[in-house]
Design a protein around this motif. Structure first.
Motif, mmCIF file in Angstrom:
data_model
loop_
_atom_site.group_PDB
_atom_site.id
_atom_site.type_symbol
_atom_site.label_atom_id
_atom_site.label_comp_id
_atom_site.label_asym_id
_atom_site.label_seq_id
_atom_site.Cartn_x
_atom_site.Cartn_y
_atom_site.Cartn_z
ATOM 1 N N VAL A 42 28.750 -7.736 26.619
ATOM 2 C CA VAL A 42 28.063 -8.447 27.703
ATOM 3 C C VAL A 42 29.089 -8.891 28.737
ATOM 4 O O VAL A 42 30.086 -9.528 28.404
ATOM 5 C CB VAL A 42 27.301 -9.677 27.163
ATOM 6 C CG1 VAL A 42 26.653 -10.449 28.306
ATOM 7 C CG2 VAL A 42 26.251 -9.250 26.148
ATOM 8 N N SER B 246 29.768 -11.100 32.224
ATOM 9 C CA SER B 246 29.225 -12.244 32.958
ATOM 10 C C SER B 246 29.974 -12.425 34.271
ATOM 11 O O SER B 246 31.202 -12.416 34.300
ATOM 12 C CB SER B 246 29.348 -13.521 32.120
ATOM 13 O OG SER B 246 29.004 -14.664 32.887
ATOM 14 N N ASP C 271 22.236 -15.407 34.672
ATOM 15 C CA ASP C 271 20.942 -15.366 33.987
ATOM 16 C C ASP C 271 19.999 -16.420 34.548
ATOM 17 O O ASP C 271 19.371 -17.177 33.820
ATOM 18 C CB ASP C 271 21.136 -15.567 32.475
ATOM 19 C CG ASP C 271 19.887 -15.186 31.691
ATOM 20 O OD1 ASP C 271 19.057 -14.441 32.239
ATOM 21 O OD2 ASP C 271 19.740 -15.652 30.547
ATOM 22 N N LYS D 292 27.961 -9.133 22.390
ATOM 23 C CA LYS D 292 27.362 -7.832 22.697
ATOM 24 C C LYS D 292 25.850 -7.956 22.787
ATOM 25 O O LYS D 292 25.243 -8.858 22.210
ATOM 26 C CB LYS D 292 27.745 -6.807 21.618
ATOM 27 C CG LYS D 292 29.254 -6.557 21.509
ATOM 28 C CD LYS D 292 29.572 -5.546 20.430
ATOM 29 C CE LYS D 292 31.087 -5.308 20.344
ATOM 30 N NZ LYS D 292 31.434 -4.321 19.292
ATOM 31 N N ASP D 293 25.233 -7.020 23.544
ATOM 32 C CA ASP D 293 23.778 -7.029 23.674
ATOM 33 C C ASP D 293 23.140 -6.255 22.522
ATOM 34 O O ASP D 293 23.831 -5.848 21.574
ATOM 35 C CB ASP D 293 23.353 -6.458 25.030
ATOM 36 C CG ASP D 293 23.860 -5.033 25.241
ATOM 37 O OD1 ASP D 293 24.170 -4.351 24.237
ATOM 38 O OD2 ASP D 293 23.943 -4.588 26.401
ATOM 39 N N ASN D 294 21.830 -6.040 22.614
ATOM 40 C CA ASN D 294 21.108 -5.380 21.524
ATOM 41 C C ASN D 294 21.507 -3.927 21.332
ATOM 42 O O ASN D 294 21.278 -3.346 20.263
ATOM 43 C CB ASN D 294 19.596 -5.458 21.792
ATOM 44 C CG ASN D 294 19.093 -6.881 21.750
ATOM 45 O OD1 ASN D 294 19.669 -7.726 21.059
ATOM 46 N ND2 ASN D 294 18.023 -7.165 22.486
ATOM 47 N N THR D 295 22.108 -3.334 22.361
ATOM 48 C CA THR D 295 22.529 -1.936 22.249
ATOM 49 C C THR D 295 23.973 -1.803 21.797
ATOM 50 O O THR D 295 24.487 -0.690 21.683
ATOM 51 C CB THR D 295 22.357 -1.216 23.611
ATOM 52 O OG1 THR D 295 23.231 -1.830 24.583
ATOM 53 C CG2 THR D 295 20.917 -1.317 24.096
#
Length: 338
Positions: free
Chosen positions: A249, A251, A201, A242-245
């Motif tokens: 996640v 890495s 990121d 977890k992401d917004n969906t």
């Protein structure tokens, strides 16, 4: 400068909570015995000279005496003579990535814990050098100003956790910039910035910051931690972030970016897979830096300070002896205790 010559005796302070627990048990048992004897209020009327407040005071005075004895045995001292100690060494600022992605466990026990072990080994190899510590995620701040106190460096290291920074991300530019501004003003001293990160990121500007650091006479080394294949990030509750969906996640170590930053900073990129191998590579690179005169403040003479503690201890023991558990008939009208 204050210190304890024999700090091991401070472990005696652990006995204080134990004494309090014993005291609470004794009071509870005594209250139960009084109930067995008769009505509590009636029993108190039969013992007009008994004072619970006096017993309580004597107990806390005894507790304070035990604490002071432990402090006396630890030999408190105060540094009285300050001298400047000149040594040949370098200055190193370590910038540690503490973003959430550093909790990934693709290296054992985790990226962050492996990084901490790496830093601890690095500090153990320093002798006449100065070291400082910056932590960063979306923001960066100084965890430890540059110092030759290696004990403090390792102590501050233990308290580092991603929760220290609310703003997440990997702001390498800010980490390198802050590290660059954190060195001393001494001349002719080799300076190194060691960035430990997974490069995940990346927020941009890191290459430019590394170039500026190099222009100012510093070398930027980047230690990459993690796997390039990608791995989920533990959420601390037995699952994964977890992401917004709702997707887990993943890495992965961004080696390409790490190499670019190291090259721009005139340093080297080292992948931390085996700590010992990475340590040797880093030591080899750092040994090339110019050693200069490092000035350290040293407290060379210490005066014993136990006398003041001893006087206070004597006063407490005298008061504890004077205070009786029963009321003095001559002072019955004086209501200092219930």
């Amino acid at each position: 400068m204050f210190r304890f010559e024999d700090p091991a005796y401070l472990y005696l302070l652990i006995s204080l909570p134990l004494l309090i627990l014993i005291r609470m048990y004794g009071l509870r048992k005594r209250k139960k015995q009084l109930k067995d004897f008769g009505d509590i209020l009636l029993v108190k009327e039969l013992m007009p000279n008994v004072s619970g407040g006096r017993r309580e005071l004597k107990f806390w005075l005894m507790l304070a005496a035990v604490a002071l004895i432990a402090i006396m045995l630890a030999r408190p001292q105060m540094g009285t003579k300050i001298s400047q100690d000149k040594r040949q060494g370098i200055e190193v600022m370590i910038a540690l990535d503490i973003s959430n992605s550093m909790k990934a466990e693709d290296v054992a026990p985790s990226r962050l814990d492996k990084s901490k072990m790496m830093i601890e080994n690095l500090v153990d190899n320093f002798t006449d050098d100065k070291v400082g510590l910056v932590v960063f995620a979306g923001d960066a701040f100084i965890q430890l100003p540059i110092t030759s106190d290696y004990v403090s460096a390792k102590m501050f290291l233990q308290n580092i956790d991603p929760s220290l920074i609310a703003s997440q991300g990997t702001n390498l530019a800010e980490a390198v910039g802050l590290s660059s501004r954190s060195f001393t003003k001494q001349d002719n001293v080799g300076r190194a910035i060691i960035v430990i990160t997974d490069g995940e990121d990346h927020e941009g500007g890191a290459v430019e910051a590394a170039k500026q650091a190099k222009k100012n006479g510093m070398r930027v080394f980047v230690l990459g931690v993690g796997s390039t294949k990608g791995t989920p990030i533990p959420d601390g509750n037995g699952g994964y972030m977890k992401d917004n969906t709702g997707q887990v996640v993943m890495s992965a170590l961004n080696e390409e970016m790490c190499k670019q930053v190291a090259e721009a900073g005139g340093g080297a990129y080292i992948h931390v897979d085996n700590n010992n191998l990475a340590q040797r590579q880093l030591d080899n690179e750092i040994s090339k830096l110019q050693k200069g005169d490092i000035m350290n403040v040293v407290y060379s003479e210490y005066d014993e300070q136990f006398q003041a503690v001893g006087i206070l201890l004597i006063i407490i023991l005298i008061v504890e002896t004077i205070v009786l558990e029963s009321k003095n008939p001559l002072l019955r009208k004086v209501k200092l205790f219930k």
